[in-house]
Design a protein around this motif. Structure first.
Motif, PDB file in Angstrom:
ATOM      1  N   GLU A   6      36.738  41.562  70.446  1.00 57.67           N
ATOM      2  CA  GLU A   6      37.286  40.338  69.871  1.00 57.67           C
ATOM      3  C   GLU A   6      38.807  40.443  69.773  1.00 57.67           C
ATOM      4  OE1 GLU A   6      33.422  41.254  67.512  1.00 57.67           O
ATOM      5  OE2 GLU A   6      35.159  42.346  68.277  1.00 57.67           O
ATOM      6  N   SER A   7      39.468  39.311  69.891  1.00 55.98           N
ATOM      7  CA  SER A   7      40.907  39.247  69.706  1.00 55.98           C
ATOM      8  C   SER A   7      41.272  37.854  69.219  1.00 55.98           C
ATOM      9  CB  SER A   7      41.652  39.581  70.999  1.00 55.98           C
ATOM     10  OG  SER A   7      41.337  38.655  72.026  1.00 55.98           O
ATOM     11  N   GLY A   8      42.489  37.715  68.739  1.00 59.46           N
ATOM     12  CA  GLY A   8      42.987  36.417  68.315  1.00 59.46           C
ATOM     13  C   GLY A   8      43.035  36.201  66.821  1.00 59.46           C
ATOM     14  N   GLY A   9      42.564  37.161  66.043  1.00 59.71           N
ATOM     15  CA  GLY A   9      42.619  37.026  64.602  1.00 59.71           C
ATOM     16  C   GLY A   9      44.043  37.151  64.086  1.00 59.71           C
ATOM     17  N   GLY A  10      44.220  36.804  62.833  1.00 60.73           N
ATOM     18  CA  GLY A  10      45.534  36.881  62.223  1.00 60.73           C
ATOM     19  C   GLY A  10      45.586  36.149  60.914  1.00 60.73           C
ATOM     20  N   LEU A  11      46.803  35.926  60.444  1.00 60.98           N
ATOM     21  CA  LEU A  11      47.054  35.234  59.193  1.00 60.98           C
ATOM     22  C   LEU A  11      47.455  33.800  59.477  1.00 60.98           C
ATOM     23  CD1 LEU A  11      47.499  35.255  56.092  1.00 60.98           C
ATOM     24  CD2 LEU A  11      49.836  36.040  56.557  1.00 60.98           C
ATOM     25  N   ASN A  84      39.270  25.332  63.453  1.00 58.88           N
ATOM     26  CA  ASN A  84      40.224  24.340  62.988  1.00 58.88           C
ATOM     27  C   ASN A  84      40.022  24.069  61.508  1.00 58.88           C
ATOM     28  OD1 ASN A  84      41.172  23.945  65.686  1.00 58.88           O
ATOM     29  ND2 ASN A  84      39.512  22.487  66.055  1.00 58.88           N
ATOM     30  N   SER A  85      41.022  23.466  60.896  1.00 59.28           N
ATOM     31  CA  SER A  85      40.962  23.114  59.474  1.00 59.28           C
ATOM     32  C   SER A  85      40.499  24.286  58.628  1.00 59.28           C
ATOM     33  CB  SER A  85      40.040  21.902  59.276  1.00 59.28           C
ATOM     34  OG  SER A  85      40.488  20.792  60.014  1.00 59.28           O
ATOM     35  N   LEU A  86      41.106  25.424  58.848  1.00 58.62           N
ATOM     36  CA  LEU A  86      40.675  26.648  58.184  1.00 58.62           C
ATOM     37  C   LEU A  86      40.880  26.575  56.676  1.00 58.62           C
ATOM     38  CD1 LEU A  86      41.930  29.190  60.808  1.00 58.62           C
ATOM     39  CD2 LEU A  86      39.573  29.051  59.951  1.00 58.62           C
ATOM     40  N   LYS A  87      39.955  27.195  55.962  1.00 59.04           N
ATOM     41  CA  LYS A  87      39.966  27.246  54.514  1.00 59.04           C
ATOM     42  C   LYS A  87      40.056  28.696  54.052  1.00 59.04           C
ATOM     43  CE  LYS A  87      36.818  23.278  54.336  1.00 59.04           C
ATOM     44  NZ  LYS A  87      35.499  22.799  53.852  1.00 59.04           N
ATOM     45  N   PRO A  88      40.566  28.933  52.847  1.00 59.26           N
ATOM     46  CA  PRO A  88      40.623  30.312  52.347  1.00 59.26           C
ATOM     47  C   PRO A  88      39.274  31.016  52.382  1.00 59.26           C
ATOM     48  CG  PRO A  88      41.972  28.912  50.983  1.00 59.26           C
ATOM     49  CD  PRO A  88      41.246  27.994  51.930  1.00 59.26           C
ATOM     50  N   GLU A  89      38.190  30.295  52.154  1.00 56.76           N
ATOM     51  CA  GLU A  89      36.871  30.902  52.179  1.00 56.76           C
ATOM     52  C   GLU A  89      36.416  31.314  53.572  1.00 56.76           C
ATOM     53  OE1 GLU A  89      36.118  26.492  50.932  1.00 56.76           O
ATOM     54  OE2 GLU A  89      37.740  27.961  50.780  1.00 56.76           O
ATOM     55  N   ASP A  90      37.183  30.964  54.605  1.00 62.55           N
ATOM     56  CA  ASP A  90      36.904  31.436  55.954  1.00 62.55           C
ATOM     57  C   ASP A  90      37.438  32.846  56.186  1.00 62.55           C
ATOM     58  OD1 ASP A  90      35.627  29.029  56.856  1.00 62.55           O
ATOM     59  OD2 ASP A  90      37.616  28.126  57.123  1.00 62.55           O
ATOM     60  N   THR A  91      38.193  33.364  55.242  1.00 62.37           N
ATOM     61  CA  THR A  91      38.749  34.699  55.376  1.00 62.37           C
ATOM     62  C   THR A  91      37.636  35.729  55.514  1.00 62.37           C
ATOM     63  OG1 THR A  91      40.762  34.175  54.137  1.00 62.37           O
ATOM     64  CG2 THR A  91      40.109  36.483  54.227  1.00 62.37           C
ATOM     65  N   ALA A  92      37.678  36.494  56.590  1.00 58.93           N
ATOM     66  CA  ALA A  92      36.625  37.465  56.873  1.00 58.93           C
ATOM     67  C   ALA A  92      36.983  38.227  58.138  1.00 58.93           C
ATOM     68  CB  ALA A  92      35.275  36.767  57.052  1.00 58.93           C
ATOM     69  N   VAL A  93      36.240  39.286  58.388  1.00 58.23           N
ATOM     70  CA  VAL A  93      36.258  39.922  59.693  1.00 58.23           C
ATOM     71  C   VAL A  93      35.226  39.208  60.552  1.00 58.23           C
ATOM     72  CG1 VAL A  93      35.872  42.043  60.992  1.00 58.23           C
ATOM     73  CG2 VAL A  93      36.982  42.139  58.754  1.00 58.23           C
ATOM     74  N   GLN A 125      40.174  40.520  62.225  1.00 59.29           N
ATOM     75  CA  GLN A 125      40.429  39.996  60.892  1.00 59.29           C
ATOM     76  C   GLN A 125      41.042  38.605  60.957  1.00 59.29           C
ATOM     77  OE1 GLN A 125      39.969  41.481  57.621  1.00 59.29           O
ATOM     78  NE2 GLN A 125      40.421  39.345  57.032  1.00 59.29           N
ATOM     79  N   VAL A 126      40.478  37.693  60.186  1.00 56.29           N
ATOM     80  CA  VAL A 126      41.035  36.357  60.000  1.00 56.29           C
ATOM     81  C   VAL A 126      41.327  36.185  58.516  1.00 56.29           C
ATOM     82  CG1 VAL A 126      40.592  33.871  60.088  1.00 56.29           C
ATOM     83  CG2 VAL A 126      39.867  35.349  61.977  1.00 56.29           C
ATOM     84  N   THR A 127      42.568  35.886  58.190  1.00 55.28           N
ATOM     85  CA  THR A 127      42.970  35.682  56.809  1.00 55.28           C
ATOM     86  C   THR A 127      43.594  34.304  56.672  1.00 55.28           C
ATOM     87  OG1 THR A 127      43.400  38.051  56.524  1.00 55.28           O
ATOM     88  CG2 THR A 127      44.336  36.551  54.890  1.00 55.28           C
ATOM     89  N   VAL A 128      43.057  33.510  55.760  1.00 57.56           N
ATOM     90  CA  VAL A 128      43.532  32.149  55.540  1.00 57.56           C
ATOM     91  C   VAL A 128      44.119  32.072  54.141  1.00 57.56           C
ATOM     92  CG1 VAL A 128      42.966  29.703  55.552  1.00 57.56           C
ATOM     93  CG2 VAL A 128      41.712  31.286  57.038  1.00 57.56           C
TER      94      VAL A 128
END
Length: 130
Positions: A6-11, A84-93, A125-128
């Protein structure tokens, strides 16, 4: 060896977008249902969505439905998760995975468990932020 990467994660800020990629090597997964899972801090790994082997059908958990899209390019042995329309609760690996069987024709709703998938990526990791 067989690998899913996987790739493309970030803040990203709330309301923003990210596109995750899952590149497979070692074998073709063009005939496998592919799934995306995620694990948030303090929670169990959970199903996010999946896509059938042709790429013609997708299914998502209610919490991301309408915001996330899965696509695949079988010629490139790659699957994507557009968020799209990411929310803080989407934060996860976020993890991509390949089903343990090929040419599955049943409803994608029935392929939402971790044990339905045989091959897994290392996660990204995806951090919102709010």
């Amino acid at each position: 060896q067989v690998q899913l990467v996987e790739s493309g994660g970030g803040l990203v800020q709330a309301g923003g977008s990210l596109r995750l990629s899952c590149a497979a090597s070692g074998r073709s997964f063009s005939s496998n249902t592919m799934g995306w899972f995620r694990q948030a801090p303090g929670k169990e790994r959970e199903f996010v969505g999946n896509i059938n082997w042709t790429g013609g059908t997708t299914y998502f958990v209610d919490s991301v439905k309408g915001r996330f899209t899965i696509s695949r390019e079988n010629a490139k042995n790659t699957v994507y998760l557009q968020m799209n329309s990411l929310k803080p609760e989407d934060t996860a690996v976020y993890y991509c995975a390949a089903a343990d069987r090929t040419y599955l024709s049943g409803s994608l709703y029935y392929y939402t468990r971790q044990y339905d998938y045989a091959y897994w990526g290392q996660g990204t990791q995806v951090t919102v932020s709010s």
